[in-house]
Design a protein around this motif. Sequence first.
Motif, PDB file in Angstrom:
ATOM      1  N   GLU A   1       5.961  -5.390  -8.763  1.00  0.00           N
ATOM      2  CA  GLU A   1       5.100  -6.323  -9.491  1.00  0.00           C
ATOM      3  C   GLU A   1       5.796  -7.656  -9.757  1.00  0.00           C
ATOM      4  O   GLU A   1       5.178  -8.709  -9.646  1.00  0.00           O
TER       5      GLU A   1
ATOM      6  N   ARG B   1       4.115 -11.824  -6.336  1.00  0.00           N
ATOM      7  CA  ARG B   1       3.543 -13.177  -6.253  1.00  0.00           C
ATOM      8  C   ARG B   1       4.308 -14.090  -5.299  1.00  0.00           C
ATOM      9  O   ARG B   1       3.808 -15.120  -4.891  1.00  0.00           O
TER      10      ARG B   1
ATOM     11  N   ASP C   1       5.367 -13.133  -2.277  1.00  0.00           N
ATOM     12  CA  ASP C   1       5.050 -12.741  -0.898  1.00  0.00           C
ATOM     13  C   ASP C   1       6.306 -12.727  -0.016  1.00  0.00           C
ATOM     14  O   ASP C   1       6.348 -13.315   1.064  1.00  0.00           O
TER      15      ASP C   1
ATOM     16  N   ARG D   1       1.262  -3.823   1.701  1.00  0.00           N
ATOM     17  CA  ARG D   1       0.499  -4.783   0.895  1.00  0.00           C
ATOM     18  C   ARG D   1      -0.992  -4.590   1.077  1.00  0.00           C
ATOM     19  O   ARG D   1      -1.744  -4.734   0.145  1.00  0.00           O
TER      20      ARG D   1
END
Length: 59
Positions: free
Chosen positions: A3, A7, A9, A57
């Motif tokens: 987590e 963001r 990637d 993902r």
Amino acid sequence: MREAHARFDIQPAHFDRVVDHLVATLSGLGVPGDTIEAIGATLAPLKGEIAPDSSVRAG
């Protein structure tokens, strides 16, 4: 870990590149090889959490 890094990637190749730079820096600073190996052994299991491949993902 997943987590916290999602963001960004981060791709597996990016993770590998950072580890390569870290190893080169530590080597250049004269850190003993066994210490560098221990650091690598600590980081390796985190790769899947920090830089999951695209199939993880998408799922």
